[in-house]
Design an enzyme around this catalytic site. Sequence first.
Site, PDB file in Angstrom:
ATOM      1  N   ASP A  62     -21.225  46.260  -0.231  1.00  0.00           N
ATOM      2  CA  ASP A  62     -22.463  46.832   0.680  1.00  0.00           C
ATOM      3  C   ASP A  62     -22.931  45.653   1.793  1.00  0.00           C
ATOM      4  O   ASP A  62     -23.034  44.781   1.411  1.00  0.00           O
ATOM      5  CB  ASP A  62     -23.484  46.918  -0.373  1.00  0.00           C
TER       6      ASP A  62
ATOM      7  N   ASP B 262     -17.035  41.213  -0.827  1.00  0.00           N
ATOM      8  CA  ASP B 262     -18.257  42.034  -0.848  1.00  0.00           C
ATOM      9  C   ASP B 262     -18.112  43.537  -0.364  1.00  0.00           C
ATOM     10  O   ASP B 262     -17.368  43.871   0.305  1.00  0.00           O
ATOM     11  CB  ASP B 262     -19.346  41.532  -0.545  1.00  0.00           C
TER      12      ASP B 262
END
Length: 222
Positions: free
Chosen positions: A15, A13
């Site tokens: 953020d 991922d």
Amino acid sequence: MTLPRMPMGVVFDMDGLLFDSETLHRDAARDAAIEHGCELPDAVFLSLIGGTWPDNRARLLAHFGEDFAVDDFEARWARCYARRAAAGPALKPGVGEMLALLDSLGLKRAIATSSSHEAVRRNLAAHGLDGRFDAVVARGDYARGKPAPDPFLLAAKRIGAVAGTCLALEDSPHGVRAAAAAGMAVVMVPDLVPAREAERALCCFVAEDLHAVAKAILAVAP
């Protein structure tokens, strides 16, 4: 903290996992709410983390009401974030070590994010990480976003790996569910949202940071 096997690829991922950007998004959302003449409760913001804009739009309308000017709020939020993130969000602990380890093991890696390609390019460039990922899957690349498995399935395809042989690294509940639905081994590295029992049940383990993940990969490396 152990992995079931040596991964054939790693999907990150972005953020809250690679970059300390969720805190900037939270503060920007608060700024936007003040400009908009309302208050955004922490619980509502936390429910948005890792989600796609259509889903988050629906969550905001459910909280504020159908007459809430959600598109104007989103535009204000984007402007406030741009101001706060002008210098680029900080790297999360262990990113450099993880990438160096994957280099040494010859493992391909991808980013699977709900953010835009432009946001990915901007964040990577701010830290000299251009070219350090073999593929990027971002908003607009998939039909269904997290918690659907589409972003992770596409990321695995783009690095030439079977999804079930990949390790997914996530900080959000939406992302954990998406990666698990894709059949990947999942490690959660919580950021603003702590790991609950529901997420722990889907993960190999919950790690404090990427340093701990690197140690787990080394433990199963040939």
